[in-house]
Design an enzyme around this catalytic site. Sequence first.
Site, PDB file in Angstrom:
ATOM      1  N   HIS A  93       0.817  -1.227   0.000  1.00  0.00           N
ATOM      2  CA  HIS A  93       0.000   0.000   0.000  1.00  0.00           C
ATOM      3  C   HIS A  93       0.844   1.268   0.000  1.00  0.00           C
ATOM      4  O   HIS A  93       0.299   2.364  -0.017  1.00  0.00           O
ATOM      5  CB  HIS A  93      -0.926  -0.011   1.214  1.00  0.00           C
ATOM      6  CG  HIS A  93      -1.981  -1.074   1.133  1.00  0.00           C
ATOM      7  ND1 HIS A  93      -3.257  -0.822   0.696  1.00  0.00           N
ATOM      8  CD2 HIS A  93      -1.938  -2.399   1.394  1.00  0.00           C
ATOM      9  CE1 HIS A  93      -3.953  -1.945   0.712  1.00  0.00           C
ATOM     10  NE2 HIS A  93      -3.186  -2.917   1.123  1.00  0.00           N
TER      11      HIS A  93
ATOM     12  N   ASP B 293       3.878   9.504  -1.274  1.00  0.00           N
ATOM     13  CA  ASP B 293       2.677   8.818  -0.800  1.00  0.00           C
ATOM     14  C   ASP B 293       2.335   7.691  -1.769  1.00  0.00           C
ATOM     15  O   ASP B 293       2.355   7.907  -2.984  1.00  0.00           O
ATOM     16  CB  ASP B 293       1.511   9.822  -0.750  1.00  0.00           C
ATOM     17  CG  ASP B 293       0.474   9.454   0.289  1.00  0.00           C
ATOM     18  OD1 ASP B 293       0.336   8.246   0.583  1.00  0.00           O
ATOM     19  OD2 ASP B 293      -0.191  10.371   0.807  1.00  0.00           O
TER      20      ASP B 293
HETATM   21  C1  G6P Z   1      -0.658   3.340   5.919  1.00  0.00           C
HETATM   22  C2  G6P Z   1      -0.221   1.899   5.757  1.00  0.00           C
HETATM   23  C3  G6P Z   1      -1.175   0.957   6.467  1.00  0.00           C
HETATM   24  C4  G6P Z   1      -1.380   1.408   7.893  1.00  0.00           C
HETATM   25  C5  G6P Z   1      -1.856   2.848   7.931  1.00  0.00           C
HETATM   26  C6  G6P Z   1      -2.043   3.386   9.359  1.00  0.00           C
HETATM   27  O1  G6P Z   1      -1.794   3.578   5.171  1.00  0.00           O
HETATM   28  O2  G6P Z   1      -0.108   1.551   4.400  1.00  0.00           O
HETATM   29  O3  G6P Z   1      -0.669  -0.359   6.447  1.00  0.00           O
HETATM   30  O4  G6P Z   1      -2.282   0.576   8.548  1.00  0.00           O
HETATM   31  O5  G6P Z   1      -0.912   3.648   7.270  1.00  0.00           O
HETATM   32  O6  G6P Z   1      -0.890   3.229  10.113  1.00  0.00           O
HETATM   33  P1  G6P Z   1      -0.833   2.324  11.422  1.00  0.00           P
HETATM   34  O7  G6P Z   1       0.630   2.251  11.743  1.00  0.00           O
HETATM   35  O8  G6P Z   1      -1.625   3.051  12.446  1.00  0.00           O
HETATM   36  O9  G6P Z   1      -1.406   0.978  11.112  1.00  0.00           O
END
Ligand code: G6P
Length: 501
Positions: free
Chosen positions: A198, A399
């Site tokens: 992602h 991003d």
């Molecule tokens: C990005 C990453 C995700 C992640 C999100 C939130 O979008 O690609 O994998 O879950 O950020 O970050 P966190 O560390 O809170 O999961």
Amino acid sequence: SASRSACNSKGTMIVVSNRLPFILKRNEKTGELERKASAGGLVTAVAPVVIRGKGLWVGWPGIHLEDPNEKIPESDPNDNTPTAGLLSSKIVPIHAEPALFDSYYNGCCNGTFWPLFHSMPDRATFNADHWRAYVKCNEEFAKKTINALRLLQENKENKNTSPPIVWVHDYQLMLAANWIRQTAEEEDLKCKLAFFLHIPFPPWDIFRLLPWSDEVLQGILGCDMVGFHITDYCLNFIDCCQRNLGCRVDRKNLLVELGGRTICIRPLPIGVPFDRFVSLAEKAKPVLSTNQKIILGVDRLDYTKGLVHRLKAFERLLEKHPEHIEKIVLLQISVPSRTDVKEYQDLKEELDQLVGRINGRFTTPNWSPIRYIYGCVGQEELAAFYRDSSVALVTPLRDGMNLVAKEFVACQIKKPPGVLILSPFAGAGEMMHEALICNPYELDDAAEVIHRALIMPEDERIVRMNHLRRREQLNDVDSWMKSFLKAMDSLEEEADDIGAT
Ligand code: G6P
């Protein structure tokens, strides 16, 4: 064909992601665990497919459970989000010792991979203990997934259908697929393995800084299909496979060969639940009482989002175009994120100070230039912000995709519409050509682009927004999900001999 099974809901899917599609919270009064639903677009699209195919979701519940056997609660009866139908029997929670999990998540995932993959190597730390924790946790995710596969194979309900798809997500789990493949082969557990990243995949010159780069590539290549948001990331990945591992590759057809297997690399740009945002925007009550034009920013508080640059560009705008003073407001929403990591704590401090300084410099008795919210905003309120803003500033330094740009255009249902300002360093910049493109590093230019957005004639805004909205409606998150399933279906056909490099 497999396509019938996958798209017509018989196909079974096991999703493996760092976070489950909800987080668990302990009710302070009753001590009971409760689910807190996630509103993300990914969950909206993937959860129904998992539910329909009687699949499973492997992930971290967002809380450390002292008793690993404590039962995961069912969803709240009032929950009408897509995960509501995900029974607790279909949830496979990951348990890890807090210290180990901390080294894996805060240390390696967010201290090493996040900055490195966003091409910010100076922010990355390379720590062997963190890496070992990453290996261990990935192994744990893989073990749970194998258990899940065994369970499915034993379960009569799922017999005689096509093999389940195991779909591993994101940079937290780049090693898991390889172990899943090996054990599944040993035990003759049938499955098709996919990985989706992602975030960006960096160019080789950055990626090679990672001391464990070979292991990461081999881990990902354990899959049959590897998806990235855009072709650039696919090509970066292919480049790394060739240069690090000496794989034979086919750049035209996006194929990599390793150990006699051919792995398909695919660009699969994710979208948003467009129609859901439209109906939210139609329903949401106005929440902004102001006569000024709103310039909106919505971001997780993260150094990749270019928030410092954005605030400085806005300051430059007020300097260079004082005619906007008392006529515009920057509404910046910064959602708390990874608050245990020092880089994030430092950034919060820096932003607090910067907002204070700019507001101190330009505020008049009846007006302040910046409204700064550090916190979470509900979906409905967010839709109202998107709808009622004149300009959206989506200016990350880097991003993977950026969904705020897409959510904003979905909610632009009022005529005349607003203007999207977009960084070329977001994956979204590859497709959303009708946005005003702005290099966030170039402060003077960024200030000019905001000025241009503010004075843009109505007819130009309409043409640009119509194009943007049409494309995002067509390429929404369900269409992303379908493209993924289609790519999985066509795997057999693709696995032919690899062509020239
Ligand atoms: C990005 C990453 C995700 C992640 C999100 C939130 O979008 O690609 O994998 O879950 O950020 O970050 P966190 O560390 O809170 O999961």
